[in-house]
Design a protein around this motif. Structure first.
Motif, short mmCIF file in Angstrom:
data_model
loop_
_atom_site.label_atom_id
_atom_site.label_comp_id
_atom_site.label_asym_id
_atom_site.label_seq_id
_atom_site.Cartn_x
_atom_site.Cartn_y
_atom_site.Cartn_z
N UNK A 20 55.54 17.77 15.57
CA UNK A 20 54.17 17.59 15.07
C UNK A 20 53.65 18.85 14.37
N UNK A 21 53.96 20.00 14.92
CA UNK A 21 53.35 21.23 14.40
C UNK A 21 54.18 21.91 13.31
N UNK A 22 55.40 21.44 13.09
CA UNK A 22 56.29 22.12 12.13
C UNK A 22 55.66 22.39 10.77
N UNK A 23 54.89 21.44 10.22
CA UNK A 23 54.31 21.74 8.89
C UNK A 23 53.21 22.80 8.93
N UNK A 24 52.75 23.17 10.13
CA UNK A 24 51.55 23.99 10.24
C UNK A 24 51.79 25.37 10.83
N UNK A 25 52.95 25.60 11.41
CA UNK A 25 53.22 26.91 12.01
C UNK A 25 54.52 27.47 11.41
N UNK A 26 54.72 28.77 11.63
CA UNK A 26 55.94 29.39 11.14
C UNK A 26 57.01 29.44 12.24
N UNK A 61 49.94 25.74 20.28
CA UNK A 61 49.21 24.82 21.15
C UNK A 61 48.00 24.22 20.46
N UNK A 62 47.31 25.04 19.67
CA UNK A 62 46.12 24.56 18.97
C UNK A 62 46.48 23.45 17.99
N UNK A 63 47.55 23.65 17.23
CA UNK A 63 47.96 22.61 16.27
C UNK A 63 48.42 21.36 16.99
N UNK A 64 49.10 21.52 18.13
CA UNK A 64 49.54 20.33 18.85
C UNK A 64 48.34 19.52 19.32
N UNK A 65 47.31 20.19 19.80
CA UNK A 65 46.11 19.46 20.26
C UNK A 65 45.38 18.82 19.08
N UNK A 66 45.15 19.59 18.03
CA UNK A 66 44.35 19.10 16.90
C UNK A 66 45.05 17.96 16.16
N UNK A 67 46.33 18.11 15.91
CA UNK A 67 47.03 17.07 15.14
C UNK A 67 47.46 15.90 16.01
N UNK A 68 47.25 16.00 17.32
CA UNK A 68 47.51 14.87 18.21
C UNK A 68 46.28 14.00 18.44
N UNK A 69 45.10 14.43 17.97
CA UNK A 69 43.88 13.64 18.17
C UNK A 69 43.93 12.37 17.34
N UNK A 70 43.37 11.25 17.89
CA UNK A 70 43.26 10.06 17.05
C UNK A 70 42.03 10.22 16.14
N UNK A 71 41.90 9.34 15.16
CA UNK A 71 40.86 9.48 14.15
C UNK A 71 39.46 9.54 14.76
N UNK A 72 39.20 8.66 15.74
CA UNK A 72 37.88 8.60 16.35
C UNK A 72 37.53 9.92 17.04
N UNK A 73 38.50 10.45 17.80
CA UNK A 73 38.27 11.72 18.49
C UNK A 73 38.06 12.86 17.51
N UNK A 74 38.83 12.82 16.43
CA UNK A 74 38.82 13.96 15.53
C UNK A 74 37.50 14.09 14.77
N UNK A 75 36.74 13.00 14.65
CA UNK A 75 35.49 13.04 13.88
C UNK A 75 34.50 14.05 14.47
#
Lengths: 321, 321
Positions: A20-26, A61-75
């Motif tokens: 999940x986080x590969x595109x966002x972290x090094x 960890x931050x990217x895993x949490x943020x990019x794991x949210x569903x659309x409703x939660x992320x709003x």
């Protein structure tokens, strides 16, 4: 994440997080120094998480949490409290997804860390530098915004994310005898335990802590969580106490916890700056301080050290005071 | 190397050097920063030669000279004069081959650089911080020891060695529009020209120089070598003048030379330390200072910047004064 019974992340959660986080972290570099190897008699490998774009492993960890949210939660976005790097990394992750991020931060946090949070669009609410003040201020912020609470470490999504660091570390080094990482709340150490217990069960996990904030050390020896309110150390990333989820990993998987004095931390910090030529925080120097202080425990071993972060105030370096 | 007519190293000499030095130098990482890209509007790639074990690109040329000596030559060792990094890198190379290394060094060179030379077994003779004093002291040392003179930059073996950096840089980046490197005596710039003229002839070579030691800039504009005796700048790696061999490359292949003030160099140094989290010398900050000062020349381009060295005195950082 809603309050609930403790959810212990699994090895598969860590693997999912990594994809999940590969595109966002090094996939950060592992650096070596012939000089430091000679000095310690150990074979040292430094995983440079200070080289993450926002300057710390906590982006995982931050990217895993943020990019794991569903659309409703992320709003409604995300919210957290943090002594610094989790704040900037969560802001960074939220900015990449385009959702709001609210942060409660001690007013004493380094200016460099506050600047970084704001640069990534995070909204800061300041509190006093104690666990109690931080938690009270956060309750207010969360009630007002409804943001999803991403705890800096006591969150299975965060621990699974931090665990991706050790996966890369083992792959990049062809195996290690031990990994040494700093311990504050225990997020990195828990992720390390989570990953190595399956991927490299023979590899020891060693935690390194400032003497002046040694609550994890005392907890480890006592067999239950001991929390201090407002400890003082230059290792400002390591002020917070263990919580139930990180205690689970620490009590079950950690081999040893070593501590180092403020002077030992500063000396180790300068030594690594000088010979690896990387900028890292005082918190990241605690493992090296512990290796130098306990040479017999590390001599002849393949030792992985996690350089956890690199956000320092260059105008207020600890040896300039 | 004996005095002789000017010998211009070839692209094949660089390829030979690369094979020869591979066991002794690192293929250093190329680092990036989304923040610095956004700030400059350029696509920046930083080649971290500060990550070489002795902390500077000069280990490349030094190893090429030392490991290219025949057995008879090597018995008397090597000798040089240097403002610092060539001295430690030549000592390092000589130590790896197990031969003596004598170094003439200005007494004002940073303590960190003197310590490094001695750690690698180099023998230091101190001189005054001027080109004339340096050359006089060196003549004495060389007469006494008979060591093979490895000039810090005006030596075809050294230039061929430095050229290996650009070869890796192009391979690691899939191509660049320009490479920007600091210029002092011109060894790195000459090696860069040597390599890119064949490997990537469309890639521009830009030199960056302190305003307070701008003899290369003035030479470039005048069309002949202008040498200053004892210029003063915090970029202590860039004090020396061009010589015939480096002037050959500079006058034939360099596209432009930019200059930066002391304040601009310090600001760029802090900026790169903060956002790339690497420790580098003031000399290595001159290219970034020039990029920031001349944004139109770099915007939208793929710009390679050589971070040439990382040996600083952490107790005397330029912004601490």
């Amino acid at each position: 994440m809603k309050d609930s019974a403790m959810i212990i992340p699994s090895y598969e959660d860590m693997l999912t997080a990594h994809e999940r986080i590969k595109p966002h972290v090094r996939r950060t570099e592992v650096r070596r120094s012939a000089y430091l190897n000679e000095l310690t008699g150990a074979d040292l490998f430094f995983k440079c998480e200070n080289f993450q774009e926002p300057g710390a492993f906590k982006v995982r960890g931050a990217c895993n949490a943020v990019f794991g949210l569903d659309e409703a939660q992320s709003a409604k976005g995300v919210a957290t409290h943090s002594s610094g790097n989790h704040a900037s990394c969560l802001s960074y992750a939220a900015m990449r997804r385009g959702i709001p991020c609210n942060v409660v931060m001690p007013r004493t946090a380094p200016q460099a860390k506050k600047d970084t949070v704001r640069r990534y669009g995070g909204r800061i609410t300041e509190c006093e530098p104690s666990t109690s003040s931080r938690e009270a201020a956060f309750a207010e912020v969360q009630a007002a915004t409804g943001g999803d609470f991403v705890h800096p470490y006591n969150d299975p999504r965060v621990i699974a994310g931090q665990g991706t660091c050790s996966k890369e570390f083992i792959e990049q080094t062809d195996g290690l005898d031990m990994v040494v990482a700093p311990i504050g709340g225990g997020g990195m150490i828990s992720g390390t335990c989570l990953t190595l217990a399956t991927l490299a069960p023979e590899c020891q996990v060693i935690a390194a802590e400032p003497e002046q904030a040694d609550d994890a050390y005392r907890s480890f020896k006592a067999g239950h969580i001991i929390a201090d309110d407002a400890p003082k150390t230059i290792a400002d990333g390591l002020l917070v106490p263990l919580k139930d989820l990180t205690w689970h990993f620490v009590s079950n998987h950690v081999t040893e916890i070593y501590t180092a004095s403020e002077t030992e931390i500063i000396d180790a910090m300068k030594l690594v700056w000088k010979h690896l030529r990387v900028v890292m925080e005082p918190s990241s120097a605690v493992p090296m301080a512990c290796v130098l202080k306990n040479p017999d425990a590390f001599r002849g071993k393949r030792v992985g050290i996690v350089l956890t972060g690199g956000n320092v105030d260059l105008d207020r370096l600890p040896w300039m005071v």
